[in-house]
Design an enzyme around this catalytic site. Structure first.
Site, PDB file in Angstrom:
ATOM      1  N   GLY A   1      76.482 -60.355 -37.718  1.00 19.97           N
ATOM      2  CA  GLY A   1      76.490 -58.931 -38.082  1.00 19.97           C
ATOM      3  C   GLY A   1      75.209 -58.247 -37.617  1.00 19.97           C
TER       4      GLY A   1
ATOM      5  CB  ALA B   1      58.813 -57.985 -30.822  1.00 26.68           C
TER       6      ALA B   1
ATOM      7  NE  ARG C   1      80.846 -61.434 -38.605  1.00 28.17           N
ATOM      8  CZ  ARG C   1      79.744 -61.137 -39.288  1.00 28.17           C
ATOM      9  NH1 ARG C   1      78.735 -61.964 -39.290  1.00 28.17           N
ATOM     10  NH2 ARG C   1      79.657 -60.013 -39.971  1.00 28.17           N
TER      11      ARG C   1
ATOM     12  CG  ASP D   1      73.868 -68.859 -42.832  1.00 25.38           C
ATOM     13  OD1 ASP D   1      74.474 -67.885 -42.345  1.00 25.38           O
ATOM     14  OD2 ASP D   1      74.284 -69.494 -43.826  1.00 25.38           O
TER      15      ASP D   1
ATOM     16  CB  THR E   1      71.318 -61.305 -42.001  1.00 29.29           C
ATOM     17  OG1 THR E   1      72.254 -60.974 -43.033  1.00 29.29           O
ATOM     18  CG2 THR E   1      70.267 -62.226 -42.607  1.00 29.29           C
TER      19      THR E   1
ATOM     20  CG  ASP F   1      74.242 -60.548 -45.927  1.00 31.02           C
ATOM     21  OD1 ASP F   1      74.491 -59.346 -46.120  1.00 31.02           O
ATOM     22  OD2 ASP F   1      75.008 -61.312 -45.313  1.00 31.02           O
TER      23      ASP F   1
ATOM     24  CG  ASP G   1      72.177 -64.735 -46.543  1.00 29.14           C
ATOM     25  OD1 ASP G   1      71.441 -64.367 -45.604  1.00 29.14           O
ATOM     26  OD2 ASP G   1      73.384 -64.987 -46.400  1.00 29.14           O
TER      27      ASP G   1
ATOM     28  N   GLY H   1      76.475 -58.017 -48.948  1.00 28.16           N
ATOM     29  CA  GLY H   1      75.604 -59.165 -49.220  1.00 28.16           C
ATOM     30  C   GLY H   1      76.297 -60.493 -49.043  1.00 28.16           C
ATOM     31  NE  ARG H   2      78.391 -63.373 -44.442  1.00 26.31           N
ATOM     32  CZ  ARG H   2      79.383 -63.083 -43.601  1.00 26.31           C
ATOM     33  NH1 ARG H   2      80.569 -63.549 -43.824  1.00 26.31           N
ATOM     34  NH2 ARG H   2      79.173 -62.346 -42.536  1.00 26.31           N
TER      35      ARG H   2
ATOM     36  CE  LYS I   1      72.826 -44.283 -70.344  1.00 28.23           C
ATOM     37  NZ  LYS I   1      72.412 -45.465 -69.700  1.00 28.23           N
TER      38      LYS I   1
ATOM     39  CD  GLU J   1      80.246 -58.159 -49.087  1.00 29.90           C
ATOM     40  OE1 GLU J   1      81.176 -57.429 -48.718  1.00 29.90           O
ATOM     41  OE2 GLU J   1      79.450 -58.695 -48.296  1.00 29.90           O
TER      42      GLU J   1
END
Ligand code: F6P
Length: 325
Positions: A13, A24, A74, A105, A128, A130, A132, A173-174, A216, A225
């Site tokens: 992604g 860079a 992918r 990853d 990414t 995410d 993670d 965030g998978r 309230k 997700e």
């Protein structure tokens, strides 16, 4: 072996800051008087031989742009030895000695397998949204993604407040809850649901009951997700079983979290890791992801990156309960 030709690709992604990292990598390669190549569309472009030589000027004016000028994909074919063989043949055609892959990853897993098959040295940088990945406190694109989510949730709060409504906001965030956790805490969400924390749904029910008592009526639930509740629609359905008259709305933020101009933090992280990836390769390092841990460059071997995840800090986990009332 002294490297002469080094390639760079973006994979998986896209994430804001990938372009800053490409820049860079290319500029560091050129600084050392070597040849830089861009591989288009990730590992798929490697398989199809979609490889172009890049000069320093080719990466001008991309630092601030979201997405990736190299495009990304992918690649299912790269999971096969036949696909990887084609990719290797194409690298050989261009005499490419090693490469830097910017991705998550899955990208590290691909590079590791490729090394086992053909002994081609590579380094990764953590691209990414995410957040993670073990081996870096933050990943390239995460800061931009959470700022986008915060901006959206702040706006949703205006309507939630005006109409006394409950909003369930689903973020990406998978399988990881980082985007939900950070954006939820930064927006003062009344509830945050993440896969790393199991007991949360009961708390939501109790909190709604408590809020009702206090009159309230507005509230924001940020749900990852990947939460075990299965996203915003499932949360809403579940809550309506307890509170059939709940005035709720769902907002799924989706891919706006992946785009946009990278924040300063993401530009710096991308630039630092891209530079360090090339320096690492030239100093004989390989098969490692470059991250930043405690503000220091850190090289984590691919086999650790693909096995481990980044645990959420205990204080942040605790804050979900303490600050959301
Ligand atoms: O890994 C980044 C990510 O945006 C995840 O948060 C999300 O689950 C996934 O990619 C979506 O992938 P796609 O854009 O292929 O639908």
């Amino acid at each position: 072996m002294q490297m002469k030709n080094i390639a760079v690709l973006t994979s998986g992604g896209d994430s804001p800051g990938m372009n800053a990292c490409v820049r860079a990598v290319v500029r560091t390669i050129k600084y050392h008087g070597l040849n830089a190549y861009g591989i288009m569309r990730g590992y798929q472009g490697m398989i199809e031989g979609d490889i172009v030589e890049l000069q320093s000027r080719d990466v001008s004016n991309i630092l601030q742009r979201g997405g990736t000028i190299l495009k990304t994909a992918r690649s299912k074919e790269f999971l096969t030895i036949q696909g990887r063989q084609k990719a290797f043949d194409n690298l050989q055609k261009h005499n490419i000695d090693g490469f830097v892959v910017i991705g998550g990853d899955g990208s590290c897993r691909g590079a590791l397998q490729f090394y086992k098959d053909f002994n081609v040295p590579s380094m990764a940088t953590p691209g990414t949204i995410d957040n993670d990945l073990a081996g870096s406190d933050f990943t390239i694109g995460f800061d931009t993604a959470i700022n986008t989510a915060v901006d959206a949730i702040d706006k949703i709060r205006d309507t939630a407040d005006s109409h006394n409504r409950l909003f369930i906001v689903e973020v990406m965030g998978r399988d990881a809850g980082y985007i939900a956790l950070h954006s939820g805490l930064a927006c003062g969400a009344e509830n945050i649901l993440i896969p790393e924390r199991k007991e949360s749904m009961q708390e939501v029910i109790e909190r709604i009951a408590d809020n009702n008592k206090r009159q309230k009526l507005m509230s924001i639930i940020v749900v990852a997700e990947g939460d075990e509740m299965g996203g915003a629609h499932h949360v809403d359905k579940y809550l309506k079983e307890f509170y059939p008259n709940l005035d709720s709305r769902i907002s799924i933020l989706g891919h706006i979290q992946r785009g946009g101009s990278p924040t300063c933090a993401d530009r710096i992280l991308a630039s630092r890791t891209g530079y360090a990836a090339v320096e690492g390769l030239l100093n004989g390092r390989s098969q490692a992801m470059v991250g930043v841990i405690n503000n220091e460059i850190a090289y984590t071997p691919f086999d650790e990156v693909v096995k481990l995840t980044q645990p959420i800090k205990a204080d942040m986990m605790e804050m979900i309960k303490v600050l959301s009332v």
